[in-house]
Design an enzyme around this catalytic site. Sequence first.
Site, PDB file in Angstrom:
ATOM      1  N   LYS A 206       5.072 -41.194 113.194  1.00  0.00           N
ATOM      2  CA  LYS A 206       3.764 -42.594 112.950  1.00  0.00           C
ATOM      3  C   LYS A 206       4.197 -43.272 112.227  1.00  0.00           C
ATOM      4  O   LYS A 206       3.397 -44.246 113.500  1.00  0.00           O
ATOM      5  CB  LYS A 206       2.638 -41.223 111.875  1.00  0.00           C
ATOM      6  CG  LYS A 206       1.455 -43.163 111.538  1.00  0.00           C
ATOM      7  CD  LYS A 206       0.712 -41.838 110.855  1.00  0.00           C
ATOM      8  CE  LYS A 206      -0.014 -40.998 111.072  1.00  0.00           C
ATOM      9  NZ  LYS A 206      -1.380 -40.547 110.220  1.00  0.00           N
ATOM     10  N   GLU A 212      14.268 -37.666 108.892  1.00  0.00           N
ATOM     11  CA  GLU A 212      14.467 -36.450 109.491  1.00  0.00           C
ATOM     12  C   GLU A 212      14.604 -36.743 111.233  1.00  0.00           C
ATOM     13  O   GLU A 212      15.822 -36.729 112.087  1.00  0.00           O
ATOM     14  CB  GLU A 212      14.011 -35.163 109.624  1.00  0.00           C
ATOM     15  CG  GLU A 212      14.700 -34.657 107.470  1.00  0.00           C
ATOM     16  CD  GLU A 212      13.676 -34.963 107.427  1.00  0.00           C
ATOM     17  OE1 GLU A 212      13.393 -34.745 106.189  1.00  0.00           O
ATOM     18  OE2 GLU A 212      13.039 -36.018 108.044  1.00  0.00           O
ATOM     19  N   GLY A 267      -1.079 -34.708 110.236  1.00  0.00           N
ATOM     20  CA  GLY A 267      -0.044 -34.238 111.118  1.00  0.00           C
ATOM     21  C   GLY A 267      -0.088 -32.615 111.957  1.00  0.00           C
ATOM     22  O   GLY A 267       0.549 -32.606 112.681  1.00  0.00           O
ATOM     23  N   ARG A 268      -0.210 -31.725 110.544  1.00  0.00           N
ATOM     24  CA  ARG A 268      -1.037 -30.693 111.116  1.00  0.00           C
ATOM     25  C   ARG A 268      -2.021 -30.165 112.221  1.00  0.00           C
ATOM     26  O   ARG A 268      -2.393 -28.961 112.258  1.00  0.00           O
ATOM     27  CB  ARG A 268      -0.575 -29.483 109.954  1.00  0.00           C
ATOM     28  CG  ARG A 268      -1.809 -29.968 108.462  1.00  0.00           C
ATOM     29  CD  ARG A 268      -1.559 -29.123 107.486  1.00  0.00           C
ATOM     30  NE  ARG A 268      -2.287 -29.680 106.356  1.00  0.00           N
ATOM     31  CZ  ARG A 268      -2.160 -30.949 105.827  1.00  0.00           C
ATOM     32  NH1 ARG A 268      -1.282 -31.620 106.271  1.00  0.00           N
ATOM     33  NH2 ARG A 268      -2.879 -31.223 104.738  1.00  0.00           N
ATOM     34  N   GLU A 353       0.575 -25.998 104.140  1.00  0.00           N
ATOM     35  CA  GLU A 353       0.524 -27.334 104.077  1.00  0.00           C
ATOM     36  C   GLU A 353      -1.619 -27.460 103.635  1.00  0.00           C
ATOM     37  O   GLU A 353      -1.369 -28.786 102.751  1.00  0.00           O
ATOM     38  CB  GLU A 353       0.897 -27.793 104.422  1.00  0.00           C
ATOM     39  CG  GLU A 353       1.439 -29.486 104.290  1.00  0.00           C
ATOM     40  CD  GLU A 353       2.007 -30.211 105.685  1.00  0.00           C
ATOM     41  OE1 GLU A 353       3.313 -30.484 105.215  1.00  0.00           O
ATOM     42  OE2 GLU A 353       1.841 -31.011 106.628  1.00  0.00           O
ATOM     43  N   HIS A 384       8.696  -1.936 113.968  1.00  0.00           N
ATOM     44  CA  HIS A 384       9.916  -1.646 113.696  1.00  0.00           C
ATOM     45  C   HIS A 384      10.401  -2.009 112.755  1.00  0.00           C
ATOM     46  O   HIS A 384      11.869  -2.527 112.265  1.00  0.00           O
ATOM     47  CB  HIS A 384      10.563  -1.656 114.954  1.00  0.00           C
ATOM     48  CG  HIS A 384       9.579  -0.600 115.797  1.00  0.00           C
ATOM     49  ND1 HIS A 384      10.286   0.584 116.667  1.00  0.00           N
ATOM     50  CD2 HIS A 384       9.269  -0.825 117.238  1.00  0.00           C
ATOM     51  CE1 HIS A 384      10.207   0.651 117.148  1.00  0.00           C
ATOM     52  NE2 HIS A 384       9.008   0.221 117.789  1.00  0.00           N
ATOM     53  N   LYS A 512      11.250 -35.361  99.218  1.00  0.00           N
ATOM     54  CA  LYS A 512      11.576 -36.394 100.385  1.00  0.00           C
ATOM     55  C   LYS A 512      12.598 -37.290  99.316  1.00  0.00           C
ATOM     56  O   LYS A 512      13.526 -37.997  99.365  1.00  0.00           O
ATOM     57  CB  LYS A 512      11.271 -37.005 100.894  1.00  0.00           C
ATOM     58  CG  LYS A 512      10.677 -36.047 101.952  1.00  0.00           C
ATOM     59  CD  LYS A 512       9.271 -36.741 102.963  1.00  0.00           C
ATOM     60  CE  LYS A 512       9.307 -35.767 104.017  1.00  0.00           C
ATOM     61  NZ  LYS A 512       8.197 -35.872 105.081  1.00  0.00           N
TER      62      LYS A 512
END
Length: 549
Positions: A206, A212, A267-268, A353, A384, A512
């Site tokens: 954005k 990153e 964002g999510r 979040e 399993h 951050k």
Amino acid sequence: MKHLHDLPAWSKLWNHFDETKARHMREMFEQDPQRAERYWLQVGGLMVDYSKNRINDETMSLLFELAREAGVPERMRQMFHGEKINTTENRAVLHVALRNRTNSPIVVDGEDVMPKVNRVLQRMGEFAHEVRSGSWLGYTNQVITDVVNIGIGGSDLGPLMMCTALKPFGHPRLNMHFVSNVDGSQLRDVLSKVHPETTLFIIASKTFTTQETLTNALTAREWFLNHAGDEEAVAKHFAAVSTNQKAVAEFGIDTANMFEFWDWVGGRYSLWSAIGLPIMLYLGEENFIEMLNGAHLMDQHFINTPLERNLPAILALIGIWYINYYGGGSHVIAPYDQHLHRLPKFIQQLDMESNGKQVTLDGKAVGYETSPIIWGETGINGQHAFFQLLHQGTHITPIDLIASLEKRSNLPGHHEILLANVFAQAEAFMRGKTPDEVRAELKAQGMDEARIEELVPHKTFSGNRPTNLILMDKVNPRNMGSLIAMYEHKTFVQGIIWGINSFDQWGVELGKQLAKTILGELTGETVPQKHDSSTERLIRLYLQTNRKS
């Protein structure tokens, strides 16, 4: 504001919990032949059987009472009307506007947001058509064969999950790659598989400043230019999803290929926006619109249906029942479909979040659990592995079992085995196995009495373990849209009841900020700062190792 502990239904539910906590679902089914029919909902192509939960009609009635006392219907209307319910950031929360297929006005700060939503959607469609049709050519006049999405968090998980889930609908020429980790091995592995002449990079950030993402983007740009040589070629191989036009242009991306989204898109919750550009490139505009249609269908159900028949609200309230009364601190997502193997991670971010908060909207400490720990894996693999804990462990862990009725492959017998396992697991979690049933089973095998009694405690299953069985008539773009919207609204309802803000994420910021300080020390750009003794030792260790190399 209303606090959960002060709501009358909160106390009533505690009394009800004390009265019912020892009841077994076996008895509930035996005493109520209509239970499965009554605790069943269908919205579009989604069907949910929530009968295998430790609930009865009184439980649900009290939970609906709690929701109304907490202001759930009012808060829902505020979100859909564009009010700024994200109070800590003074923002509206309008992922529902991104899939508002009726195009009815949604106003924020006096402006109807729908024209700009539709404008970006149209530009995405035009761009996708060019790439998919082969009219978009790289710097050597070759068609695009690989798309590399560089983003992180919501700019990665949503598109990755949806492209994986809907792989059968993908363009046969396009190979989709997703890079989120600043660990260079991920980008290196992707770059080793693609060719600069036929690769399109999408940089999703954005602000176009996310550390990153920008680190990976600049490395990809350098790799590309090492082959192409000409900086003008960047415009043919890079597109951006951002709002920072200046930074995008400086990177070398043609701003005509910059796709905008807005601060009212979290964002999510952003796969419906321009962040979903990789989805549209892979699936095509028509299938992307179908995904929006499915989400819009769930939106309309959510806002227009009374709580008593409201699928996201019911799932949210059942979750509250386990988290806050039974102490169920985790929740499993178990899809019985290999293409849905990314779904648990997507729901993990969405829920944790959003609702991983420790203060209420007015800044007071919560006095109860909020978001559960979301985890999971494909159900067949889970059977399993961690299903052992779910069946015989000491935790109360609700489970969402997700499957499609339609066969996803033409391999004979596979889907029947898959669904047999889904249905059997739901039944096993509910029924368990009593000591007498174990004895009868072992006796039929000819085992002697002494050995039987030794084994009975180990082979007994308490049962009474809750599941929701979520079925799609088929896994397609529309139903996936509905499924994700259902989980979004479920998360929202739980946040309302807990009195928290589900739409900020300040918890991701502190690490951050500290990382920026430490990065300068590791690279030698800044002198060592004051840290705790552990952190200082770790920094020294890195610097000593780095000097040796």
